[in-house]
Motif scaffolding. Structure first.
Motif, PDB file in Angstrom:
ATOM      1  N   ARG A 172       5.981   2.624 -10.630  1.00  0.00           N
ATOM      2  CA  ARG A 172       5.181   3.000  -9.473  1.00  0.00           C
ATOM      3  C   ARG A 172       5.930   2.629  -8.195  1.00  0.00           C
ATOM      4  NH1 ARG A 172       2.481   4.761 -13.004  1.00  0.00           N
ATOM      5  NH2 ARG A 172       0.228   4.538 -13.418  1.00  0.00           N
ATOM      6  N   ASP A 210       1.994   3.171  -4.047  1.00  0.00           N
ATOM      7  CA  ASP A 210       1.127   3.752  -5.071  1.00  0.00           C
ATOM      8  C   ASP A 210       0.502   2.664  -5.937  1.00  0.00           C
ATOM      9  OD1 ASP A 210       1.771   6.260  -4.127  1.00  0.00           O
ATOM     10  OD2 ASP A 210       3.290   6.646  -5.664  1.00  0.00           O
ATOM     11  N   GLU A 245      -3.434   1.877  -6.341  1.00  0.00           N
ATOM     12  CA  GLU A 245      -4.051   1.824  -7.666  1.00  0.00           C
ATOM     13  C   GLU A 245      -4.878   0.560  -7.821  1.00  0.00           C
ATOM     14  OE1 GLU A 245      -2.641   1.467 -12.351  1.00  0.00           O
ATOM     15  OE2 GLU A 245      -1.210   2.145 -10.828  1.00  0.00           O
TER      16      GLU A 245
END
Length: 285
Positions: A272, A276, A280
């Protein structure tokens, strides 16, 4: 005054869990700044000026930022046992600061989750594994994520492995699970400058491994035994934290893994980008 003598004291002739390439960079940088003429000037060893260092130190603060209910604890640069700062300073982060920040975040009612924001080649063994155990023991109280931005090598990876989840960017790295010790021998350099140092001992092993004399075979063997023991502790700790076999961790032989390769090796959970990964985590809350 330069803090290179301080860094040298933390890295030479002591076990360190650091990426080998970073170790080479440190050695080259310090060799230029810490020649024998600097170590012994006018027959006296140079000492750090405490008042000067105090002037360089920034004012202490809470030590981490809270974003959307998430405490973001920075873990960057070379890791040392005691830095005396809650935040990274002069290219180093202290285990002492990380520990205080982590415990404070656990007790902070406004903090719903904790992120270890990691970009580090590793550092000192001293203090590392006690901190790793502290983080691991507090799993379940709040979500603990290690978001790599970009690398977590060696001691930094040990810290990351204690988190609930590890994310690594495509170009980021994990691993370097191992321990090294860089012994410096200044005896020939001192000879060239006409400086003779005589060690007067009580006990054959006193001052064993001193940089002022060549490393004996016996001293090397004992140092290797200590390194082997610490390396086994490192592998067993990572295996426990990541719920994988210790033999698998040992089979990596201190190697590093780029991006998805770290996930395949069981050393990370997802590839990731840091932004991001943080998004999340926020959505999971």
């Amino acid at each position: 005054m330069s803090r290179f003598p301080f860094l040298a004291q933390r890295l030479f002739n002591v076990p360190v869990a650091i990426h080998p390439q970073k170790a080479e960079v440190v050695v080259c940088a310090l060799a230029d700044r810490l020649g024998v003429t600097h170590l012994f000037h006018g027959g006296k060893a140079i000492a750090l000026d405490a008042s000067t260092l105090a002037d360089e130190s920034p004012a202490l603060d809470v030590g981490y930022d809270v974003v959307g209910g998430v405490a973001v604890i920075p873990v960057v640069g070379t890791l040392v046992q005691k830095l005396g700062n809650l935040r990274p300073y002069s290219g180093m982060t202290g285990y002492d600061g990380i520990r205080i920040n982590f415990m404070t975040a656990l007790l902070d009612a406004d903090v719903k989750a904790i992120v270890l924001d990691i970009d580090s080649p590793g550092g000192e063994v001293a203090g590392c594994f006690d901190l790793v155990d502290l983080i691991y023991a507090n799993r379940g109280k709040k979500p603990i994520w290690a978001i790599l931005n970009e690398n977590a090598f060696s001691a930094a990876y040990a810290l990351a492995s204690a988190a609930d989840r590890i994310t690594v960017p495509r170009t980021g790295g994990t691993g370097s699970v191992g321990v090294i010790c860089m012994h410096t021998d200044l005896s020939r350099a001192l000879d060239k400058q006409g400086v003779v140092v005589t060690l007067i001992r009580y006990g054959a092993r006193k001052a064993e491994g001193s940089e002022l004399e060549p490393l004996s075979d016996d001293a090397r063997a004992r140092m290797q035994a200590d390194i082997d023991q610490m390396g086994s502790l490192f592998c067993d700790t990572v295996a426990r934290n990541r719920d994988i076999k210790s033999t698998l961790v040992r089979s990596y032989e201190g190697g590093t893994f780029l991006g998805a390769a770290g996930v395949q090796a069981g050393l990370a959970d997802a590839v990731r980008a840091p932004s991001d990964a943080f998004a999340e985590l926020l959505s999971s809350l």
